[in-house]
Design an enzyme around this catalytic site. Sequence first.
Site, PDB file in Angstrom:
ATOM      1  N   MET A   1      11.912  52.620  48.679  1.00 19.11           N
ATOM      2  CA  MET A   1      13.069  51.830  48.241  1.00 19.11           C
ATOM      3  C   MET A   1      14.403  52.412  48.715  1.00 19.11           C
ATOM      4  O   MET A   1      15.384  52.311  48.022  1.00 19.11           O
ATOM      5  CB  MET A   1      13.045  51.693  46.716  1.00 19.11           C
ATOM      6  CG  MET A   1      13.744  52.771  45.929  1.00 19.11           C
ATOM      7  SD  MET A   1      13.357  54.453  46.398  1.00 19.11           S
ATOM      8  CE  MET A   1      11.748  54.629  45.755  1.00 19.11           C
ATOM      9  N   PRO A   2      14.459  53.028  49.877  1.00 17.13           N
ATOM     10  CA  PRO A   2      15.761  53.612  50.264  1.00 17.13           C
ATOM     11  C   PRO A   2      16.833  52.538  50.495  1.00 17.13           C
ATOM     12  O   PRO A   2      16.522  51.351  50.641  1.00 17.13           O
ATOM     13  CB  PRO A   2      15.446  54.334  51.578  1.00 17.13           C
ATOM     14  CG  PRO A   2      13.968  54.500  51.592  1.00 17.13           C
ATOM     15  CD  PRO A   2      13.423  53.309  50.868  1.00 17.13           C
ATOM     16  N   TYR A   3      18.063  53.008  50.508  1.00 16.36           N
ATOM     17  CA  TYR A   3      19.214  52.170  50.848  1.00 16.36           C
ATOM     18  C   TYR A   3      19.884  52.804  52.062  1.00 16.36           C
ATOM     19  O   TYR A   3      20.121  54.015  52.077  1.00 16.36           O
ATOM     20  CB  TYR A   3      20.197  52.116  49.678  1.00 16.36           C
ATOM     21  CG  TYR A   3      21.549  51.571  50.067  1.00 16.36           C
ATOM     22  CD1 TYR A   3      21.744  50.196  50.188  1.00 16.36           C
ATOM     23  CD2 TYR A   3      22.608  52.412  50.340  1.00 16.36           C
ATOM     24  CE1 TYR A   3      22.973  49.680  50.570  1.00 16.36           C
ATOM     25  CE2 TYR A   3      23.845  51.908  50.725  1.00 16.36           C
ATOM     26  CZ  TYR A   3      24.013  50.548  50.836  1.00 16.36           C
ATOM     27  OH  TYR A   3      25.229  50.041  51.226  1.00 16.36           O
TER      28      TYR A   3
ATOM     29  N   VAL B   1      16.701  48.482  51.412  1.00 11.32           N
ATOM     30  CA  VAL B   1      17.878  47.641  51.652  1.00 11.32           C
ATOM     31  C   VAL B   1      18.698  48.271  52.780  1.00 11.32           C
ATOM     32  O   VAL B   1      18.912  49.481  52.783  1.00 11.32           O
ATOM     33  CB  VAL B   1      18.728  47.512  50.378  1.00 11.32           C
ATOM     34  CG1 VAL B   1      20.046  46.798  50.660  1.00 11.32           C
ATOM     35  CG2 VAL B   1      17.957  46.767  49.292  1.00 11.32           C
TER      36      VAL B   1
END
Lengths: 69, 69, 69, 69, 69, 69
Positions: D1-3, D43
Site C-alpha cells: 500500500m505505498p504512496y 497510490v
Amino acid sequence: MPYVNIKITREQEALTAEQKAALIKGVTDLLVAVINRGPKTTVVVIDEIDTDNYGVGGETITERRSRGQ
Amino acid sequence: MPYVNIKITREQEALTAEQKAALIKGVTDLLVAVINRGPKTTVVVIDEIDTDNYGVGGETITERRSRGQ
Amino acid sequence: MPYVNIKITREQEALTAEQKAALIKGVTDLLVAVINRGPKTTVVVIDEIDTDNYGVGGETITERRSRGQ
Amino acid sequence: MPYVNIKITREQEALTAEQKAALIKGVTDLLVAVINRGPKTTVVVIDEIDTDNYGVGGETITERRSRGQ
Amino acid sequence: MPYVNIKITREQEALTAEQKAALIKGVTDLLVAVINRGPKTTVVVIDEIDTDNYGVGGETITERRSRGQ
Amino acid sequence: MPYVNIKITREQEALTAEQKAALIKGVTDLLVAVINRGPKTTVVVIDEIDTDNYGVGGETITERRSRGQ
C-alpha cells in the site's frame, strides 16, 4: 496547528467552493475533536489532480474509469 | 542537497517569475548560510494554490479575504 | 500564510535546535521580504531524513558519502 | 500500500497520458519487485510543475534552460 | 481514492493508537460525506513532528510553548 | 531533475539499506527510461511510517494486519 494536505482527483463534475470549504472546516473540526489541537493556525491544502496523473493499483484513474470502476 | 516545497496562495496579482526566482535563490542561500549544505542539488518546488483550496483556521482563504482579512 | 516543508539528511553531527529555529525564522522572513505574505500563520516543517533514505542521482547519500562526495 | 509522489517539470513537449501510465505502472511494479508490497492500494500522484516554479542549485529551471542546461 | 497527509507536533503526551485510528477513520468518513469518494483505497498518513522542527509565525513550537502559547 | 517521495509502512522486518538503494536506483532509472529526464539531480526520499500512522480504507495498517490482511 496541524497541517493537512488532501489530494483528490479532478473529475468532470468539479468540486464546488462549498464542498472545499466543508472539507476544510470538517478536517479542522475533526482535529479539535480528536486531539484538541488549537484550530487558529491549522492549515489545510486541497490539491486537485488530473485523472491521468493519479494512479491506484498500477493504473491511472482514467484507465479505471474507462473500465467502469 | 535539501528539498524544499513552498505552498502559497495564487492571488489576483500573480507571483512574477522574478519573485519565484528570488524565493528559490533565497531559500537555497539560507540553507547554505545556516547549515552549510551544498547548494548544487538543492531542489525547490513552489506550488501556487487557489484561495478556495487553501484553508487557515477552518475557513478558506477566499472566505477570509471576503471578510477583509 | 504560506506552508514550507524542508527535507534534509540527518547527518552524524545533528542539526541543533538553534539551527532549526534559524531556518524557520529565515524562511518566514524571506517570504515576507519577497512576496509580503503575512507571517503569523506561516507554517514551516523540517523533516530530517536518514542518509539511507535520501537519494540523489540514483544513489543513496550513504553511498555518496562513502565515496567522499 | 505505498504512496508515491513524483514531481517533474512541465516542459514544452508535455508528458503524454501513455508516459504517465507507464510511470505509474513502473513504480508500482518496482515496489512489488524490491519490497513485495501489495500493489492493489498503491497510490501514485504525478505533479507537473512549471519551470518557473522548480529550482535546482538556486536557479529556476527556466533560467537553466535559457543557459542551455 | 483520496490521499490525506496530516502533520502534527509530537507532544510530551503522545498521541495514542486510538486517537490515530480515530483521525484516520474520521477523515475517511468526511471525504465520503462531503464528496462521496469511495473509501476503500483512501490513504491517510500521519506524520508526528518534533516541536523543534515545526514552526508557526517564524518561531518553533518549542519556543512558543516556552512562552506559554 | 524530478523529485520522488515514497511513503511505506515500517514493518517488523525493516527495509534493508540494500532495498532502499534498489528503490532509489530503480525509480531514477524508470524516470530516465520513460521520460528521459537527466538523473544527476533526481532526488528520492523514502519515508517509513509506523503502521499506527498509516491508514487505508478508514483503518490503520495495524488494525488490518491484526485481521490478517
